[in-house]
Design a protein around this motif. Structure first.
Motif, short mmCIF file in Angstrom:
data_model
loop_
_atom_site.label_atom_id
_atom_site.label_comp_id
_atom_site.label_asym_id
_atom_site.label_seq_id
_atom_site.Cartn_x
_atom_site.Cartn_y
_atom_site.Cartn_z
N SER A 92 6.33 10.66 -1.52
CA SER A 92 7.53 11.15 -2.18
C SER A 92 8.44 9.96 -2.48
CB SER A 92 8.26 12.15 -1.29
OG SER A 92 8.69 11.52 -0.09
N CYS A 93 9.60 10.21 -3.06
CA CYS A 93 10.54 9.14 -3.35
C CYS A 93 10.92 8.42 -2.06
CB CYS A 93 11.79 9.71 -4.01
SG CYS A 93 13.03 8.46 -4.43
N ALA A 94 10.85 7.10 -2.06
CA ALA A 94 11.17 6.32 -0.87
C ALA A 94 12.68 6.18 -0.73
CB ALA A 94 10.52 4.95 -0.95
N VAL A 95 13.15 6.27 0.51
CA VAL A 95 14.58 6.17 0.81
C VAL A 95 14.87 4.79 1.39
CG1 VAL A 95 16.48 7.09 2.20
CG2 VAL A 95 14.75 8.65 1.24
N PHE A 129 4.99 -5.82 -7.39
CA PHE A 129 4.56 -4.49 -6.97
C PHE A 129 5.66 -3.45 -7.20
CE2 PHE A 129 7.22 -5.47 -3.49
CZ PHE A 129 7.29 -4.43 -2.57
N MET A 130 6.88 -3.96 -7.45
CA MET A 130 8.02 -3.07 -7.62
C MET A 130 9.09 -3.84 -8.38
SD MET A 130 9.76 -0.74 -4.62
CE MET A 130 9.90 -2.06 -3.42
N ASP A 149 0.83 -1.20 0.00
CA ASP A 149 0.00 0.00 0.00
C ASP A 149 0.87 1.25 0.00
OD1 ASP A 149 -2.34 -1.45 -0.06
OD2 ASP A 149 -2.68 -1.33 2.11
N PHE A 150 1.94 1.21 0.77
CA PHE A 150 2.85 2.36 0.82
C PHE A 150 3.44 2.63 -0.56
CE2 PHE A 150 7.38 3.56 1.01
CZ PHE A 150 7.23 4.89 1.41
N ILE A 151 3.95 1.59 -1.20
CA ILE A 151 4.58 1.76 -2.51
C ILE A 151 3.56 2.24 -3.55
CG2 ILE A 151 5.65 0.51 -4.43
CD1 ILE A 151 7.59 1.17 -2.16
N VAL A 192 11.87 4.95 -5.88
CA VAL A 192 12.53 4.29 -4.75
C VAL A 192 14.03 4.30 -5.04
CG1 VAL A 192 12.66 2.21 -3.32
CG2 VAL A 192 10.52 2.77 -4.49
N ILE A 193 14.83 4.82 -4.10
CA ILE A 193 16.28 4.89 -4.29
C ILE A 193 16.98 4.26 -3.11
CG2 ILE A 193 18.28 6.42 -4.50
CD1 ILE A 193 16.50 8.41 -5.99
N GLN A 194 17.87 3.29 -3.41
CA GLN A 194 18.69 2.68 -2.36
C GLN A 194 20.04 3.37 -2.32
OE1 GLN A 194 20.15 -1.67 -0.73
NE2 GLN A 194 19.76 -1.51 -2.92
N THR A 195 20.48 3.71 -1.12
CA THR A 195 21.69 4.52 -0.98
C THR A 195 22.45 4.15 0.29
OG1 THR A 195 22.48 6.81 -0.70
CG2 THR A 195 20.30 6.31 0.15
N ASP A 196 23.76 4.42 0.26
CA ASP A 196 24.58 4.35 1.48
C ASP A 196 24.62 5.71 2.16
OD1 ASP A 196 25.50 1.65 1.72
OD2 ASP A 196 26.79 1.98 -0.03
#
Length: 275
Positions: free
Chosen positions: A13-16, A195-196, A5-7, A257-261
């Motif tokens: 906004s863009c998910a972190v 879903f993603m 549901d969140f996605i 959705v962006i994955q980051t260090d």
């Protein structure tokens, strides 16, 4: 709210995504790194899952314990009690990082921390663990808070996923999109309705040009901006120097959705961008 549901929320906004947890000031893949990600307000924490010699699911990225504990042993060759007696090095490990009070967590311990507080992307180092991980999530009532993922390139990949017992756990595809192959790739993914999708691409223009097709598929797009070879030009290092040219361009093209260090920096950028 569930992960799916969140996605799917068009207003978000863009998910972190905090890669291996928010590990600046806590060992990666530790309970402390998960807590730091929650405290930062990250939306998702990425965690690496392995299986111990006595059958316990636990968190660790590398095959060996060398980087994170200074021990030249294969992590999965040890029993869980042995693993939990080992002190993890701070941050992303290495010889210069000091030992901490953090121990290698079981997956169950991690899920009990994340449940209802943050979502988790589980990177299984052996995808044969799909069913066991799904069962663990169901056992602690966290199945709506996590995803399981694998590459989906062919009909054989689709058949493999369908054969796994992951009912109730969101599935995320992983795929490469090219100008010539996007239509065919989407057709294969459509058989699973993820879903993603964690994506790589030949050109950002390929993604921007196909925004309508991705939206029709009901599939959010996830991109990694890690300082790793697979990220190409889309790295955290470049984003810290010029966030608009990396994070901003990705978001403008339809990445949500962006994955980051560098989750704190990405959070700060999104706040400024939305002001």
């Amino acid at each position: 709210m569930t992960y799916k549901d969140f996605i799917a929320d068009p207003a978000r906004s863009c998910a972190v995504v905090a890669h291996r947890g928010a590990w600046h000031g806590a060992p990666e893949n530790s309970l402390a790194a998960i807590e730091k990600a929650i405290a930062l307000g990250c939306d998702i924490v990425e965690l690496d899952v392995r299986k111990s010699a006595d059958g316990e699911l636990f968190l660790m990225h590398d095959d060996t314990l060398e980087r994170m504990a200074g021990i030249d042993r294969v992590a999965e060759s040890l029993a869980m009690a042995e693993l939990q007696s080992i002190a993890l090095r701070d941050g992303d490990g290495g010889e210069t990082r000091a030992p901490t009070d953090q121990r290698i967590p079981t997956l169950r311990q991690a899920l009990e921390v994340i449940r209802g507080r943050i979502f988790a992307d589980l990177d299984l180092k052996d995808r044969g663990l799909f069913a066991e991980v799904a069962a663990c999530a169901r056992a602690v009532a966290a199945s709506n808070d996590i995803d399981l993922k694998t590459k989906v390139h062919t009909s054989a990949d689709v058949a493999w996923v369908r054969a796994q017992n992951i009912d109730g756990v969101p599935f995320m595809g992983m795929a490469q999109f090219t100008a010539e192959g996007t239509k065919d790739t989407l057709a294969v993914l459509a058989e699973l309705s993820p879903f993603m999708c964690e994506i790589r691409f030949d050109s950002l223009e390929t993604i921007a040009r196909n925004r309508e097709a991705f939206a029709k598929a009901g599939m959010a797009l996830w991109v990694n901006t890690l300082d790793q070879p697979g990220s190409g030009e889309w790295t955290d290092r470049a984003a810290l120097a010029d966030p608009d040219s990396i994070w901003g361009r990705l978001i403008d093209a339809g990445i949500s959705v962006i994955q980051t260090d560098q989750p704190a920096a990405l959070k700060s950028y999104l706040k400024v961008r939305s002001a």
